[in-house]
Design an enzyme around this catalytic site. Structure first.
Site, short mmCIF file in Angstrom:
data_model
loop_
_atom_site.label_atom_id
_atom_site.label_comp_id
_atom_site.label_asym_id
_atom_site.label_seq_id
_atom_site.Cartn_x
_atom_site.Cartn_y
_atom_site.Cartn_z
N ARG A 104 -0.17 -22.02 11.15
CA ARG A 104 -0.72 -23.36 11.22
C ARG A 104 -2.10 -23.28 11.54
O ARG A 104 -2.33 -22.63 12.71
CB ARG A 104 0.12 -24.49 12.26
CG ARG A 104 -0.46 -25.52 12.59
CD ARG A 104 0.31 -26.58 13.24
NE ARG A 104 1.27 -27.11 12.33
CZ ARG A 104 2.03 -28.16 12.50
NH1 ARG A 104 1.69 -28.81 13.80
NH2 ARG A 104 2.77 -28.57 11.88
N HIS A 131 0.24 -29.47 3.59
CA HIS A 131 1.47 -29.51 4.61
C HIS A 131 2.68 -29.35 3.68
O HIS A 131 3.52 -30.09 3.64
CB HIS A 131 1.61 -30.49 5.53
CG HIS A 131 2.45 -30.37 6.71
ND1 HIS A 131 2.98 -29.19 7.06
CD2 HIS A 131 2.75 -31.31 7.71
CE1 HIS A 131 3.96 -29.32 8.15
NE2 HIS A 131 3.75 -30.44 8.56
N CYS A 260 5.91 -38.32 8.83
CA CYS A 260 6.13 -36.69 8.98
C CYS A 260 6.40 -36.55 10.40
O CYS A 260 6.97 -35.55 10.96
CB CYS A 260 4.90 -35.96 8.44
SG CYS A 260 3.29 -36.38 9.16
N1 NVA Z 1 -1.77 -35.10 9.36
C1 NVA Z 1 -1.20 -34.72 10.52
C2 NVA Z 1 -0.08 -34.19 10.30
C3 NVA Z 1 0.76 -33.70 11.77
C4 NVA Z 1 2.21 -33.44 11.20
C5 NVA Z 1 -2.08 -33.54 11.26
O1 NVA Z 1 -2.70 -32.79 10.37
O2 NVA Z 1 -2.59 -33.69 12.35
N1 CP Z 2 5.69 -32.92 11.18
C1 CP Z 2 5.41 -31.78 11.69
O1 CP Z 2 4.75 -31.00 11.27
O2 CP Z 2 5.38 -31.92 13.21
P1 CP Z 2 4.86 -30.85 14.20
O3 CP Z 2 3.39 -31.13 14.35
O4 CP Z 2 5.59 -31.38 15.54
O5 CP Z 2 5.12 -29.62 13.94
#
Ligand code: NVA
Ligand code: CP
Length: 306
Positions: A104, A131, A260
């Site tokens: 990530r 994602h 999500c």
């Molecule tokens: N769009 C959000 C998704 C978090 C799971 C982010 O990138 O912070």
């Molecule tokens: N939806 C998702 O990826 O959640 P987290 O940021 O908690 O991993």
């Protein structure tokens, strides 16, 4: 066998995705019966986090253990990754000591460079652009509740972020439609989204028009991780892009609401909608576990029989 990565949704073909969804059902059913399934005994997953997480870390770590393997957590703060070791060097080392890597991070370029120097499969656990694991779980959730997604319509309300881009890619691979409504200035950038055609997606100025007749209504936070400096400006710009009961009324009668998570209740979605009858957000979260177990098994072992 060539190494297979999952860096973008379109890295898996339609046939491969169909296999992963079928396998998810088998793995989930077995897990619910408390039967062990250890195809990845003695294998090690390394999870690298440069951004915060609850669901992604939990689902990968628990999932790897449930498959008989082990998971190691690394973050930028406690490793040499935060002290300027080149990503190419880190990839060489990490992939000699593990069987699978999940990352990530910020720019997609970072994960692409890591994968190019890795001896083992690399999974995108979220980048600024994509994602893919989230949409794998979301589409599986739709299939569980409503059947095949082909020909259906997804309404995306809000920011054209990593999750939105991934829905758009998935629509091209699996042949469904995405209706997007963003505030002016936050429109989808097809090149950044990695699209090869535009016939699966349409943009709408009014979010109500995007939601009309949709089978899924979905949204995400107004400010994604890494963009916190824009928070105040975005709160103003996105104020009219909230999913509420009126929006669900114009969607298909049996529409599902997806998010999500984490959600900001009262911003991109009302409490009434996220806790309401259309919402499947907890199923989506749980299905991260089951779909990623099928994904990890597929990337390491290919197609296997029951
Ligand atoms: N769009 C959000 C998704 C978090 C799971 C982010 O990138 O912070
Ligand atoms: N939806 C998702 O990826 O959640 P987290 O940021 O908690 O991993």
């Amino acid at each position: 066998m060539a190494i297979k990565h999952f860096l973008q949704f379109k890295d898996l073909s339609r046939a491969e995705l169909e296999y992963v969804f079928e396998r998810t059902r088998w793995i989930k059913d077995k897990f619910k019966r408390y039967e062990t399934h250890h195809p990845l005994f003695d294998r090690t997953l390394v999870m690298i986090f440069e951004k915060a997480s609850t669901r992604t870390r939990l689902s990968f770590e628990a999932g790897m253990q449930q498959l008989g393997g082990a998971a190691i957590y690394l973050n930028t703060r406690d490793s040499q990754l935060g002290r300027g070791e080149p990503v190419e060097d880190a990839a060489q080392v990490i992939s000699r000591m593990s069987d699978l890597v999940m990352i990530r991070t910020f720019e997609q370029d970072i994960i692409e460079r890591f994968a190019a120097n890795s001896r083992v499969p690399v999974i995108n656990g979220l980048t600024n652009e994509y994602h893919p694991c989230q949409i794998l779980a979301d589409i599986y959730t739709f299939i569980e509740h409503r059947g095949p997604i082909q020909g259906r319509t997804v309404a995306w309300i809000g920011d054209s972020n990593n999750v939105c881009n991934t829905w758009l890619q998935a629509a091209e691979v699996l042949d469904f439609n995405v209706h997007v409504s963003t505030p002016p200035g936050y429109e989808v950038e097809p090149e950044r989204a990695g699209l090869y055609g535009t016939d699966h997606f349409e943009q709408f100025a009014d979010p109500m028009d995007a939601a009309r007749g949709a089978d899924i209504v979905t949204t995400d936070v107004w400010t994604s991780m890494g963009f916190e400096a824009e928070n105040e400006e975005r709160r103003r710009d996105f104020a009219d892009w909230q999913v509420d009961a009126d929006m669900l009324k114009v969607a298909a009668k049996d529409a599902l609401f997806m998010h999500c998570l984490p959600a900001h209740r009262g911003e991109e979605v009302t409490t009434g909608v996220i806790d309401g009858a259309h919402s499947v957000v907890w199923d989506e979260a749980e299905n991260r576990l089951h779909t990623q177990k099928a994904l990890m098994e597929f990337l390491l072992l290919g197609r296997v029989g029951n």
